[in-house]
Design an enzyme around this catalytic site. Structure first.
Site, PDB file in Angstrom:
ATOM      1  N   ARG A 154      16.126   2.060   3.159  1.00 49.01           N
ATOM      2  CA  ARG A 154      15.449   0.981   1.878  1.00 49.01           C
ATOM      3  C   ARG A 154      16.434   1.816   0.965  1.00 49.01           C
ATOM      4  O   ARG A 154      16.741   2.056   0.767  1.00 49.01           O
ATOM      5  CB  ARG A 154      14.261   1.887   2.084  1.00 49.01           C
ATOM      6  CG  ARG A 154      13.404   2.214   3.369  1.00 49.01           C
ATOM      7  CD  ARG A 154      12.161   2.252   3.712  1.00 49.01           C
ATOM      8  NE  ARG A 154      11.755   1.224   3.279  1.00 49.01           N
ATOM      9  CZ  ARG A 154      10.306   0.789   3.026  1.00 49.01           C
ATOM     10  NH1 ARG A 154       9.630   2.706   3.681  1.00 49.01           N
ATOM     11  NH2 ARG A 154       9.436   0.320   2.237  1.00 49.01           N
ATOM     12  N   PRO A 186       0.881  -1.240  -0.401  1.00 46.93           N
ATOM     13  CA  PRO A 186      -0.407   0.047  -0.121  1.00 46.93           C
ATOM     14  C   PRO A 186       1.003   1.413   0.284  1.00 46.93           C
ATOM     15  O   PRO A 186       1.403   1.533   0.961  1.00 46.93           O
ATOM     16  CB  PRO A 186      -1.127   0.141   1.405  1.00 46.93           C
ATOM     17  CG  PRO A 186       0.136  -0.986   2.362  1.00 46.93           C
ATOM     18  CD  PRO A 186       1.350  -1.507   1.735  1.00 46.93           C
ATOM     19  N   GLU A 187       0.968   1.830  -1.616  1.00 44.90           N
ATOM     20  CA  GLU A 187       0.554   3.262  -1.352  1.00 44.90           C
ATOM     21  C   GLU A 187      -0.259   4.589  -1.230  1.00 44.90           C
ATOM     22  O   GLU A 187      -1.430   3.487  -1.325  1.00 44.90           O
ATOM     23  CB  GLU A 187       1.921   3.702  -2.239  1.00 44.90           C
ATOM     24  CG  GLU A 187       3.593   3.732  -1.197  1.00 44.90           C
ATOM     25  CD  GLU A 187       4.211   3.353  -2.498  1.00 44.90           C
ATOM     26  OE1 GLU A 187       4.482   4.394  -3.495  1.00 44.90           O
ATOM     27  OE2 GLU A 187       5.348   2.463  -2.586  1.00 44.90           O
ATOM     28  N   LYS A 205      -1.662   7.309   3.429  1.00 46.61           N
ATOM     29  CA  LYS A 205      -2.043   6.184   3.243  1.00 46.61           C
ATOM     30  C   LYS A 205      -2.598   5.720   4.727  1.00 46.61           C
ATOM     31  O   LYS A 205      -2.915   4.019   4.802  1.00 46.61           O
ATOM     32  CB  LYS A 205      -0.848   5.728   3.724  1.00 46.61           C
ATOM     33  CG  LYS A 205       0.226   5.972   3.105  1.00 46.61           C
ATOM     34  CD  LYS A 205       1.842   5.247   2.897  1.00 46.61           C
ATOM     35  CE  LYS A 205       2.552   6.360   2.121  1.00 46.61           C
ATOM     36  NZ  LYS A 205       4.227   5.894   2.491  1.00 46.61           N
TER      37      LYS A 205
END
Length: 268
Positions: free
Chosen positions: A258, A2-3, A59
């Site tokens: 990341r 999910p973005e 989000k």
DNA sequence: CTGCCCCTGTAA
DNA sequence: TTACAGGGGCAG
């Protein structure tokens, strides 16, 4: 998953199925998913209330409930929220809401990083006000974005991801926006020219709009699951492959713990 | 800013 | 066995 685009489509598809329905009970199968209140307190607070609306902020998924309450759901990395019949309790089901007529809302989350909370609507709103503007709303202007960018020394990618300058971008769409705007993700955002920032502003909106379209199509195929949407990635996950624009090898680096993918040739 | 933590699944 | 994962909060 999910973005912003995935969360948006999750809301769009959930809303017509549950708006106006009453929550008979909330079943918390993993207490840690509920925070900061206890599982019992949460179940107590939502039971008997009617779902007035389903909406997205950044989000987050918000369920506006009767009686001035609101539920806030964050999917984090692997959360999914969907309407269904009374669910089979597979290991990844963390919480489910029992509605009338054998219907339910299921929160499934294999990594159990997602979080659900309930509160007075005004308190939830206050938390949401701390977030940056919605990228596809009129609150997100090129002028405001430029002003913020000129005041930050953060690397461009981290600037996009921190949810205070603009909401909804995560690891993939931040990288894709930078690729479209031809900006080096490592470059301090304030060192980009105003015209570059303007390009980035446009890229963010284009990328997210394209992705919402792709994800919408993806979710329409009933019963079919796919790991990724049909959104065409320029660089994400493509270390070692050729850049679609210039053919140069795509690189992978680490920022903020990341992966960042980018083209060192055309992103300056 | 970096690193750690929260968790579990999957691929190299 | 280790690395890594479309997120985010927190400490140092």
């Amino acid at each position: 998953m999910p973005e912003l685009p995935e969360v948006e489509v999750t809301c769009r598809r959930l809303a017509p199925q549950v708006t106006g329905k009453r929550i008979r009970a909330a079943h918390v199968l993993r207490a840690g998913t509920i925070a900061p209140q206890t599982a019992a307190g949460f179940a107590q607070a939502v039971s008997g209330r009617t779902i007035r609306a389903v909406r997205r902020r950044g989000k987050n998924i918000i369920l506006d409930l009767s009686g001035g309450y609101a539920v806030r759901i964050h999917l984090r990395m692997t959360g999914e929220l969907f309407a269904s019949e009374i669910p089979d309790i597979t290991p990844a089901v963390r919480v489910w809401f029992e509605l009338g007529g054998r219907r339910a809302i299921v929160f499934r989350d294999s990594r159990a990083l997602g979080r659900i909370s309930v509160g007075l609507a005004r308190d939830v709103e206050k938390q949401l006000d701390a977030l940056g503007p919605e990228p596809l709303s009129s609150a997100f202007t090129a002028a405001r974005f430029l002003e913020q960018a000129r005041a930050s020394r953060m690397p461009s990618k981290l600037f996009l991801m921190d949810q205070t300058h603009v909401v909804g971008l995560g690891n993939i769409y931040a990288a894709e926006s930078l690729w479209r705007a031809r900006i080096d993700p490592r470059k301090p955002v304030l060192r980009n020219s105003p015209s570059k920032i303007a390009e980035l502003y446009r890229a963010i909106r284009d990328v997210l709009r394209d992705a919402i379209k792709s994800v919408t199509l993806e979710y329409k195929r009933p019963g079919k699951y796919r790991e990724t949407s049909s959104f065409t990635h320029g660089v994400y996950g493509k270390e070692g492959e050729g850049c679609p624009r210039c053919g140069h090898r795509i690189r992978r680096i680490v920022q903020g713990g990341r992966s960042t993918y980018f083209c060192p040739n055309c992103q300056k």
